[in-house]
Design an enzyme around this catalytic site. Structure first.
Site, PDB file in Angstrom:
ATOM      1  N   ASP A   1       0.287   5.412   0.692  1.00 10.38           N
ATOM      2  CA  ASP A   1      -0.843   6.401   1.325  1.00 10.38           C
ATOM      3  C   ASP A   1      -0.634   7.570   1.164  1.00 10.38           C
ATOM      4  O   ASP A   1       0.465   7.921   1.535  1.00 10.38           O
ATOM      5  CB  ASP A   1      -1.159   5.883   2.643  1.00 10.38           C
ATOM      6  CG  ASP A   1      -1.665   4.606   2.850  1.00 10.38           C
ATOM      7  OD1 ASP A   1      -2.309   3.843   2.027  1.00 10.38           O
ATOM      8  OD2 ASP A   1      -1.610   4.260   4.081  1.00 10.38           O
TER       9      ASP A   1
ATOM     10  N   THR B   1       1.704  10.521   5.378  1.00 13.73           N
ATOM     11  CA  THR B   1       1.942   9.375   4.151  1.00 13.73           C
ATOM     12  C   THR B   1       2.549   8.127   4.909  1.00 13.73           C
ATOM     13  O   THR B   1       2.773   8.002   6.070  1.00 13.73           O
ATOM     14  CB  THR B   1       3.051   9.991   3.325  1.00 13.73           C
ATOM     15  OG1 THR B   1       4.201  10.115   4.189  1.00 13.73           O
ATOM     16  CG2 THR B   1       2.618  11.238   2.721  1.00 13.73           C
ATOM     17  N   ASN B   2       2.392   6.881   4.151  1.00 14.25           N
ATOM     18  CA  ASN B   2       2.799   5.749   4.484  1.00 14.25           C
ATOM     19  C   ASN B   2       3.133   4.682   3.507  1.00 14.25           C
ATOM     20  O   ASN B   2       2.658   4.966   2.330  1.00 14.25           O
ATOM     21  CB  ASN B   2       1.545   5.051   5.831  1.00 14.25           C
ATOM     22  CG  ASN B   2       2.063   4.194   6.596  1.00 14.25           C
ATOM     23  OD1 ASN B   2       3.342   3.772   6.399  1.00 14.25           O
ATOM     24  ND2 ASN B   2       1.462   3.667   7.493  1.00 14.25           N
TER      25      ASN B   2
ATOM     26  N   GLU C   1       0.840  -1.252  -0.162  1.00 12.08           N
ATOM     27  CA  GLU C   1      -0.089  -0.058   0.038  1.00 12.08           C
ATOM     28  C   GLU C   1       0.828   1.336   0.048  1.00 12.08           C
ATOM     29  O   GLU C   1       1.749   1.391   0.675  1.00 12.08           O
ATOM     30  CB  GLU C   1      -1.084  -0.257   1.309  1.00 12.08           C
ATOM     31  CG  GLU C   1      -2.158   1.055   1.093  1.00 12.08           C
ATOM     32  CD  GLU C   1      -2.939   0.738   2.293  1.00 12.08           C
ATOM     33  OE1 GLU C   1      -3.520  -0.258   2.387  1.00 12.08           O
ATOM     34  OE2 GLU C   1      -3.288   1.695   3.086  1.00 12.08           O
TER      35      GLU C   1
ATOM     36  N   ASP D   1       3.888   1.357   9.315  1.00 15.59           N
ATOM     37  CA  ASP D   1       4.642   1.886  10.454  1.00 15.59           C
ATOM     38  C   ASP D   1       5.842   2.782   9.802  1.00 15.59           C
ATOM     39  O   ASP D   1       7.017   2.820  10.444  1.00 15.59           O
ATOM     40  CB  ASP D   1       5.262   0.754  11.216  1.00 15.59           C
ATOM     41  CG  ASP D   1       3.871   0.215  11.886  1.00 15.59           C
ATOM     42  OD1 ASP D   1       3.106   0.580  12.174  1.00 15.59           O
ATOM     43  OD2 ASP D   1       4.433  -1.118  12.398  1.00 15.59           O
ATOM     44  N   ARG D   2       5.628   3.329   8.554  1.00 16.22           N
ATOM     45  CA  ARG D   2       6.625   4.240   8.000  1.00 16.22           C
ATOM     46  C   ARG D   2       6.012   5.614   7.583  1.00 16.22           C
ATOM     47  O   ARG D   2       6.075   5.911   6.582  1.00 16.22           O
ATOM     48  CB  ARG D   2       7.252   3.640   6.651  1.00 16.22           C
ATOM     49  CG  ARG D   2       7.800   2.184   6.791  1.00 16.22           C
ATOM     50  CD  ARG D   2       8.021   1.651   5.651  1.00 16.22           C
ATOM     51  NE  ARG D   2       9.013   0.371   5.670  1.00 16.22           N
ATOM     52  CZ  ARG D   2       8.297  -0.640   5.269  1.00 16.22           C
ATOM     53  NH1 ARG D   2       7.159  -1.163   4.712  1.00 16.22           N
ATOM     54  NH2 ARG D   2       9.066  -1.885   5.528  1.00 16.22           N
TER      55      ARG D   2
ATOM     56  N   GLU E   1      -2.971  10.451   2.965  1.00 10.32           N
ATOM     57  CA  GLU E   1      -4.197  10.500   3.759  1.00 10.32           C
ATOM     58  C   GLU E   1      -4.189  12.154   4.557  1.00 10.32           C
ATOM     59  O   GLU E   1      -2.992  12.447   4.849  1.00 10.32           O
ATOM     60  CB  GLU E   1      -4.266   9.802   5.025  1.00 10.32           C
ATOM     61  CG  GLU E   1      -4.618   7.978   4.864  1.00 10.32           C
ATOM     62  CD  GLU E   1      -4.815   7.526   6.076  1.00 10.32           C
ATOM     63  OE1 GLU E   1      -5.667   6.431   5.969  1.00 10.32           O
ATOM     64  OE2 GLU E   1      -4.073   7.624   6.973  1.00 10.32           O
TER      65      GLU E   1
ATOM     66  N   GLY F   1      -4.523  14.132  17.718  1.00 16.12           N
ATOM     67  CA  GLY F   1      -4.653  12.810  18.408  1.00 16.12           C
ATOM     68  C   GLY F   1      -6.023  12.166  19.011  1.00 16.12           C
ATOM     69  O   GLY F   1      -6.144  11.384  20.010  1.00 16.12           O
TER      70      GLY F   1
END
Length: 291
Positions: free
Chosen positions: A104, A120-121, A102, A129-130, A106, A200
């Site tokens: 990403d 971004t990931n 994937e 987890d990046r 967002e 959060g």
């Protein structure tokens, strides 16, 4: 924060000379299918505009009819205006299965006047987890802006209006998985995530502002279509320059400038999250940022 919006970028738009394997300009009925939302996603203006709606009952989403294995994907988005706190507009490439890949974008909404956050990931074989996050240097709700993903065997680059904001290189040589074997569809959705999206989860969605609306136009894919186990990029004549494209010096300088001024989170510097040591690729990321 206002100074970020006032900062003037003297940035040239990256223009590539691309061999078009598939080029789809604004025919959303041809290129996409609405996947959920119970009528909250609509294709308008002679198939040239797609809008997603979010209300208290449901959001909405769509996906591409084609799967791609490498490509340069462009889409113009106009994000949810006003008080968009708690909303997420997701725009990403994704494969299927439990060990999915994937890529990403967002867009995390915020209170009126506060900047949007780009999240971004990159996932490979089901592991992400990046995360890297950025604030935009403009208001993305007043007009359309182009958000692009360049994905080839060498690297993944995220662009905003032609300006690179993130690069994830193929570092399989040091044991870092890289998305290169699984075809992916393009997906987008508008949904509520007020348990985490804005500060959060401290700021909740104000449903009196609903419906929330995100708009899309000018989709373009210079890409290798994957169909029945075969890629459309099977010969040199069907391969675009993007398939071997790397960032030149000017692009690297733009990337460095954006990351210095607008990056607000980088997983490769989060010592609390990785007390036992950063992921393998982080040493290379840090080297690139310092150059």
């Amino acid at each position: 924060m206002a100074s970020r919006y006032c900062l003037v970028f003297s940035l040239a738009v990256l223009i590539g000379s691309l061999m078009v394997v598939i080029s789809s300009a604004s025919n959303f009925n041809q290129d996409f299918e609405i996947t959920w939302g119970d009528g909250r996603a609509k294709i308008l203006n002679n198939n040239e505009l797609l809008v997603l709606f979010l209300d208290r009952i449901s959001g909405s989403g769509f996906q591409s009819k084609y799967e791609y294995l490498f490509g340069k994907i462009d889409m113009q988005l106009k994000l949810v205006p006003g008080n968009s706190a708690g909303t997420v507009t997701a725009y990403y490439l994704s494969s299927k299965g439990s060990a999915w890949d994937e890529i990403d974008f967002e867009f995390l909404g915020n209170l009126s006047g506060d900047p949007y956050t780009i999240h971004t990931n990159v996932y490979s074989q089901g592991k992400g987890d990046r995360e890297q996050q950025f604030h935009l240097w403009f208001d993305p709700t007043t007009d359309f802006h182009t958000y692009s993903i360049l994905w080839n065997p060498r690297s993944i680059v995220f662009y905003v209006d032609g300006t690179p904001i993130r690069e994830f290189k193929n570092l399989e040589s040091i044991g870092v998985p890289f998305p290169k074997d699984q075809p992916m569809r393009l997906h987008s959705s508008l949904w509520s995530a007020d348990d985490w999206a804005t500060r959060g989860g401290l700021v909740k969605t104000d449903w009196t502002k609903a419906p929330f609306i995100a708009s899309y136009r000018n989709f373009n894919a210079n890409a290798c279509i994957w169909s029945s186990g075969t890629s459309s990029c099977t010969s040199p004549s069907t391969k675009g320059e993007w398939l071997s494209q790397e960032m030149d010096l000017a692009s690297k300088q733009k990337l460095k400038m954006v990351q210095e001024k607008f990056m607000i989170y980088n997983y490769c510097t989060d010592t609390k999250r990785f007390p036992q040591g950063f992921p393998k690729e982080c040493s290379r990321v840090s080297e690139e940022i310092r150059k």
